[in-house]
Design a protein around this motif. Structure first.
Motif, PDB file in Angstrom:
ATOM      1  N   LEU A  65      35.952  -4.724  17.038  1.00 30.57           N
ATOM      2  CA  LEU A  65      36.971  -4.415  18.035  1.00 30.57           C
ATOM      3  C   LEU A  65      37.641  -5.708  18.487  1.00 30.57           C
ATOM      4  CD1 LEU A  65      35.083  -1.736  20.147  1.00 30.57           C
ATOM      5  CD2 LEU A  65      37.198  -1.352  18.861  1.00 30.57           C
ATOM      6  N   PHE A  66      38.949  -5.796  18.313  1.00 25.69           N
ATOM      7  CA  PHE A  66      39.721  -6.954  18.749  1.00 25.69           C
ATOM      8  C   PHE A  66      40.547  -6.502  19.951  1.00 25.69           C
ATOM      9  CE2 PHE A  66      38.165  -8.459  14.918  1.00 25.69           C
ATOM     10  CZ  PHE A  66      38.628  -9.720  14.567  1.00 25.69           C
ATOM     11  N   ILE A  67      40.043  -6.826  21.142  1.00 28.38           N
ATOM     12  CA  ILE A  67      40.647  -6.376  22.392  1.00 28.38           C
ATOM     13  C   ILE A  67      41.377  -7.552  23.052  1.00 28.38           C
ATOM     14  CG2 ILE A  67      40.222  -5.204  24.590  1.00 28.38           C
ATOM     15  CD1 ILE A  67      39.386  -3.580  22.127  1.00 28.38           C
ATOM     16  N   ASP A  68      42.648  -7.356  23.388  1.00 31.59           N
ATOM     17  CA  ASP A  68      43.451  -8.393  24.053  1.00 31.59           C
ATOM     18  C   ASP A  68      43.493  -9.693  23.248  1.00 31.59           C
ATOM     19  OD1 ASP A  68      43.850  -6.610  26.147  1.00 31.59           O
ATOM     20  OD2 ASP A  68      42.145  -7.365  27.294  1.00 31.59           O
ATOM     21  N   ILE A  69      43.508  -9.586  21.947  1.00 36.92           N
ATOM     22  CA  ILE A  69      43.576 -10.765  21.079  1.00 36.92           C
ATOM     23  C   ILE A  69      44.920 -10.834  20.355  1.00 36.92           C
ATOM     24  CG2 ILE A  69      42.573 -11.891  19.048  1.00 36.92           C
ATOM     25  CD1 ILE A  69      39.859 -10.812  19.888  1.00 36.92           C
ATOM     26  N   CYS A  70      45.423  -9.688  19.924  1.00 34.55           N
ATOM     27  CA  CYS A  70      46.685  -9.645  19.188  1.00 34.55           C
ATOM     28  C   CYS A  70      47.877  -9.818  20.130  1.00 34.55           C
ATOM     29  CB  CYS A  70      46.796  -8.322  18.429  1.00 34.55           C
ATOM     30  SG  CYS A  70      48.356  -8.081  17.576  1.00 34.55           S
ATOM     31  N   ASP A  71      48.788 -10.722  19.782  1.00 32.54           N
ATOM     32  CA  ASP A  71      49.992 -10.976  20.571  1.00 32.54           C
ATOM     33  C   ASP A  71      51.232 -10.315  19.979  1.00 32.54           C
ATOM     34  OD1 ASP A  71      48.936 -13.054  22.559  1.00 32.54           O
ATOM     35  OD2 ASP A  71      48.390 -13.958  20.641  1.00 32.54           O
ATOM     36  N   VAL A  72      51.321 -10.323  18.655  1.00 32.24           N
ATOM     37  CA  VAL A  72      52.509  -9.814  17.972  1.00 32.24           C
ATOM     38  C   VAL A  72      52.071  -8.925  16.819  1.00 32.24           C
ATOM     39  CG1 VAL A  72      54.603 -10.412  16.694  1.00 32.24           C
ATOM     40  CG2 VAL A  72      53.816 -11.893  18.561  1.00 32.24           C
ATOM     41  N   LEU A  73      52.738  -7.780  16.696  1.00 30.41           N
ATOM     42  CA  LEU A  73      52.465  -6.842  15.612  1.00 30.41           C
ATOM     43  C   LEU A  73      53.713  -6.720  14.745  1.00 30.41           C
ATOM     44  CD1 LEU A  73      50.661  -4.619  14.291  1.00 30.41           C
ATOM     45  CD2 LEU A  73      51.687  -3.013  15.919  1.00 30.41           C
ATOM     46  N   VAL A  74      53.549  -6.904  13.445  1.00 27.45           N
ATOM     47  CA  VAL A  74      54.645  -6.771  12.484  1.00 27.45           C
ATOM     48  C   VAL A  74      54.350  -5.578  11.593  1.00 27.45           C
ATOM     49  CG1 VAL A  74      55.989  -7.917  10.695  1.00 27.45           C
ATOM     50  CG2 VAL A  74      54.974  -9.275  12.543  1.00 27.45           C
ATOM     51  N   ILE A  75      55.202  -4.547  11.679  1.00 28.21           N
ATOM     52  CA  ILE A  75      54.968  -3.288  10.973  1.00 28.21           C
ATOM     53  C   ILE A  75      55.992  -3.147   9.863  1.00 28.21           C
ATOM     54  CG2 ILE A  75      54.738  -0.793  11.195  1.00 28.21           C
ATOM     55  CD1 ILE A  75      54.507  -1.302  14.270  1.00 28.21           C
ATOM     56  N   GLY A  76      55.514  -3.049   8.628  1.00 28.63           N
ATOM     57  CA  GLY A  76      56.404  -2.888   7.490  1.00 28.63           C
ATOM     58  C   GLY A  76      56.485  -1.434   7.054  1.00 28.63           C
ATOM     59  N   SER A  77      57.624  -1.070   6.482  1.00 30.78           N
ATOM     60  CA  SER A  77      57.839   0.265   5.939  1.00 30.78           C
ATOM     61  C   SER A  77      58.271   0.150   4.483  1.00 30.78           C
ATOM     62  CB  SER A  77      58.911   1.018   6.730  1.00 30.78           C
ATOM     63  OG  SER A  77      58.527   1.168   8.083  1.00 30.78           O
ATOM     64  N   ALA A  78      58.035   1.212   3.731  1.00 34.60           N
ATOM     65  CA  ALA A  78      58.330   1.193   2.302  1.00 34.60           C
ATOM     66  C   ALA A  78      59.812   1.032   2.014  1.00 34.60           C
ATOM     67  CB  ALA A  78      57.806   2.472   1.651  1.00 34.60           C
ATOM     68  N   ASP A  79      60.674   1.430   2.953  1.00 36.44           N
ATOM     69  CA  ASP A  79      62.121   1.306   2.745  1.00 36.44           C
ATOM     70  C   ASP A  79      62.659  -0.073   3.097  1.00 36.44           C
ATOM     71  OD1 ASP A  79      61.956   1.314   5.489  1.00 36.44           O
ATOM     72  OD2 ASP A  79      63.231   3.071   5.797  1.00 36.44           O
ATOM     73  N   GLY A  80      61.760  -0.995   3.464  1.00 36.84           N
ATOM     74  CA  GLY A  80      62.172  -2.365   3.773  1.00 36.84           C
ATOM     75  C   GLY A  80      62.376  -2.650   5.244  1.00 36.84           C
ATOM     76  N   LYS A  81      62.239  -1.639   6.086  1.00 36.17           N
ATOM     77  CA  LYS A  81      62.396  -1.869   7.526  1.00 36.17           C
ATOM     78  C   LYS A  81      61.150  -2.543   8.084  1.00 36.17           C
ATOM     79  CE  LYS A  81      61.896   1.394  10.616  1.00 36.17           C
ATOM     80  NZ  LYS A  81      62.113   2.631  11.401  1.00 36.17           N
ATOM     81  N   VAL A  82      61.359  -3.504   8.972  1.00 38.35           N
ATOM     82  CA  VAL A  82      60.257  -4.208   9.632  1.00 38.35           C
ATOM     83  C   VAL A  82      60.481  -4.182  11.135  1.00 38.35           C
ATOM     84  CG1 VAL A  82      58.999  -6.369   9.868  1.00 38.35           C
ATOM     85  CG2 VAL A  82      59.960  -5.727   7.649  1.00 38.35           C
ATOM     86  N   GLU A  83      59.447  -3.764  11.852  1.00 30.82           N
ATOM     87  CA  GLU A  83      59.493  -3.753  13.308  1.00 30.82           C
ATOM     88  C   GLU A  83      58.532  -4.801  13.835  1.00 30.82           C
ATOM     89  OE1 GLU A  83      57.800  -0.806  16.734  1.00 30.82           O
ATOM     90  OE2 GLU A  83      59.170   0.117  15.291  1.00 30.82           O
TER      91      GLU A  83
END
Length: 262
Positions: A216-234
Motif C-alpha cells: 500500500l502506497f499511501i500519500d506517496i504519489c504526487d502525479v499520475l500519468v494515465i495513457g490510453s490506446a488512442d494516444g491520449k494522456v491525462e
C-alpha cells in the motif's frame, strides 16, 4: 512499429513517453519495476542516446538495473544518490486520491524506499488500473522466510478485525519454489477484494512480526500519468489540484508517435 503494439502497450507507451518529458539532465531518477516502468526506462534510454540526456538512475530491482544499463543509463545506488529528484513507477491499482497498490512484480520494498526518498513520485498507468476502492488486486506483503507460515497465520487472523472483505492469503510462487525478492524474502498475496481503510491496514500489517513491508502506497504519489490506446494522456497533479490532457498521434512511418499540437 505502432501497428505491432497491442492497445494496452500503446497506452503504457504514451504514458511513459509523457512521464519521460519531466526528466532533465542532471537529475537523479528512481526507476520503477514492471512492464509500464520498462517502457519508461526505454524512453529515457532513447533520450540518452538521441538527445544527450545525462541522468543517474536508481533502479528498484535487478531487472530494472539491467535494462537501464542496456539502454545507456548510468546506474547508481540509493546510498550513492542519497536523495532523488523524481521517481517514476507503475501501479497495480490506484484510486481517486492517488493511493496505490504496488508489488505485482515483487519489488515493493525497494520501490517504496526509493519513492519516499524522492522530491516527487510520478506513477504511469493505463485507465484499467483505476478503481473506486483499493483491494481487487491482491495486496502483496513482503515477509522474511523464517517462520513465514506463522506470519501468514498471524496476518489472516489480524485481517478478521479489519475493514476488508477477504482474509485469505497465498504464498507467491516461482514455478515449484517460493518467489524470492531481491532482498531474499518471500511475498504473501492478500486476497482482500475491498480495502475500506487503507491507511489503517498499512499501519497494522507492518506491526506483525515477520512482515517487512506492504504494497500500500499511501500519500506517496504526487502525479499520475494515465495513457490510453488512442494516444491520449491525462496528467493529474494532486499537489497542484490540476488535470491536463495531451494527444499523441500514432504514425506508420517508423516513428511510434508524434505529439499533436494543441
Amino acid at each position: 512499429m505502432s501497428s505491432d503494439l497491442s492497445p494496452i502497450d500503446r497506452a503504457k507507451f504514451v504514458a511513459a513517453k509523457r512521464a519521460a518529458s519531466y526528466v532533465h539532465s542532471g537529475m537523479k531518477v528512481g526507476l520503477g519495476t514492471g512492464s509500464t516502468a520498462a517502457w519508461l526506462v526505454r524512453c529515457l534510454g532513447e533520450m540518452v542516446r538521441d538527445e544527450g540526456l545525462r541522468i543517474q538512475g536508481v533502479p528498484t530491482s535487478t531487472r530494472t538495473a539491467q535494462l537501464a544499463r542496456d539502454v545507456g543509463i548510468e546506474v547508481i545506488s540509493l546510498d550513492e544518490a542519497k536523495w532523488l529528484d523524481l521517481t517514476i513507477d507503475g501501479a497495480d491499482e490506484y484510486d481517486v486520491d492517488l493511493n496505490l497498490i504496488k508489488g505485482g512484480g515483487g519489488a515493493l520494498l525497494q520501490e517504496k524506499i526509493v519513492a519516499t526518498a524522492s522530491d516527487q513520485m510520478m506513477v504511469i498507468a493505463d485507465i484499467s488500473k483505476q478503481v473506486g476502492m483499493l483491494g481487487a488486486f491482491p495486496l502483496p506483503i513482503e515477509v522474511i522466510p523464517f517462520g513465514w507460515q506463522t506470519t501468514k497465520t498471524l496476518v489472516e487472523e489480524t485481517l478478521i478485525s479489519l475493514d476488508v472483505l477477504g482474509t485469505s492469503s497465498t504464498l507467491r510462487m516461482n514455478g515449484d519454489t517460493p518467489f524470492v525478492t531481491d532482498e531474499g524474502n518471500h511475498i504473501l498475496d492478500l486476497h482482500l477484494n475491498r480495502i475500506g481503510n487503507a491507511r489503517q491496514l498499512s499501519l497494522v500489517l507492518n506491526q506483525i512480526p515477520g512482515v517487512v513491508e506492504n504494497g500500500l502506497f499511501i500519500d506517496i504519489c504526487d502525479v499520475l500519468v494515465i495513457g490510453s490506446a488512442d494516444g491520449k494522456v491525462e496528467v493529474r497533479d494532486i499537489n497542484k489540484g490540476s488535470t491536463e490532457e495531451i494527444q499523441f498521434d500514432f504514425l506508420d512511418d517508423g516513428n511510434i508517435f508524434i505529439e499533436a499540437a494543441d
